[in-house]
Design an enzyme around this catalytic site. Sequence first.
Site, short mmCIF file in Angstrom:
data_model
loop_
_atom_site.label_atom_id
_atom_site.label_comp_id
_atom_site.label_asym_id
_atom_site.label_seq_id
_atom_site.Cartn_x
_atom_site.Cartn_y
_atom_site.Cartn_z
N ARG A 223 0.86 -1.18 0.00
CA ARG A 223 0.00 0.00 0.00
C ARG A 223 0.89 1.23 0.00
O ARG A 223 1.99 1.22 0.56
CB ARG A 223 -0.91 0.01 1.22
CG ARG A 223 -1.76 -1.22 1.39
CD ARG A 223 -2.74 -1.42 0.26
NE ARG A 223 -3.89 -0.53 0.35
CZ ARG A 223 -4.83 -0.45 -0.58
NH1 ARG A 223 -4.74 -1.19 -1.66
NH2 ARG A 223 -5.85 0.37 -0.43
N GLU A 252 -3.51 8.44 -5.30
CA GLU A 252 -3.72 7.76 -6.58
C GLU A 252 -4.99 8.29 -7.25
O GLU A 252 -6.00 8.45 -6.57
CB GLU A 252 -3.84 6.24 -6.37
CG GLU A 252 -2.57 5.61 -5.84
CD GLU A 252 -2.67 4.09 -5.72
OE1 GLU A 252 -3.69 3.50 -6.18
OE2 GLU A 252 -1.74 3.47 -5.19
N HIS A 271 -0.61 1.15 -10.15
CA HIS A 271 -1.35 0.20 -9.30
C HIS A 271 -1.92 -0.94 -10.15
O HIS A 271 -3.12 -1.21 -10.13
CB HIS A 271 -2.47 0.92 -8.55
CG HIS A 271 -2.89 0.18 -7.30
ND1 HIS A 271 -3.39 0.82 -6.19
CD2 HIS A 271 -2.87 -1.13 -6.98
CE1 HIS A 271 -3.68 -0.06 -5.25
NE2 HIS A 271 -3.36 -1.26 -5.72
#
Length: 314
Positions: A223, A252, A271
């Site tokens: 994360r 993000e 991601h």
Amino acid sequence: MTPTVLVLDAEPPPRLGRLTGRARIVRTDAAHLAARLPEADVLLVWDFTSQAVRAAWPGDGPRPRWVHTASAGVDHLLCPELVASDTVVTNARGVFEQPVAEYVAALVLAVAKDLPRTLDLQRERTWRHREGRRVAGTRACVVGSGPIGRATARTLKALGVTTALVGRVPRTGVHGPADLDRLLSRADWVIAAAPLTGQTYGMFDTHRFDVMQPSAFFVNVGRGGLVDEDALARALTRRWIAGAALDVFTAEPLPADSPLWGLPGLIVSPHMSGDTVGRWDELGEQFVALYERWAAGRSLRNVVDKALGYVPGH
């Protein structure tokens, strides 16, 4: 009465045709989630990039008895009110582990064989011979002993990498936090694959990057909050470590004006380490299978310990 499944939607929507006649499917977006929560027996967080659940859950009225997120991480869900409730939370454990492990292995091989520079030179039409590094015989420290960390360790070991796994609690085959600095100081590859909790937030800070070898390469597939991004920027700029790859970030999508884009030695990916062709169908099938267990009164799999912030037992 037919249970109501509330879906916090995203594209592509989940295929829930197998639940026809067995569940009332109601779709919502983040803006209307709070108003719809009281009518739901089950909440499917299909849009796992959204923080809407944390914002909506503390409101008035009944709350779903079960929340499932189509993701491995659950930090986007857990607010104090949800943690304190009787609601069961499950995650998508079992879907992302091997794809993430393969992504990490691909990064290790690409960096060791200098593939990014090879592609740059090809675009420049420049013939420049170099020597790559052997991967077999190098050392890796994988931080996070859950399914993703274990799959990553297995995959790296298959490449001949001597791999140490670090978890919250030491046990056979897993080192504890007390060993972390020592292992970091010897590692050629440092892989962050831990869940984001109060104990892991910002764990890769100035001290941790200072402990690593100047030749070390750091990868974060856990994360974004695991990493102090300013500390990483200093470590790369000052050449404390050789390079890094981030697949997850504090913000993000990563803003276009973020200095991370231009850092020396940093590979940025959006991601995507666990995202493979067919994953949406797999995630939908997983939820349907869990729903069938729930509707039959059977115990659910992938149950998150809300106090810990992940599925226990690893």
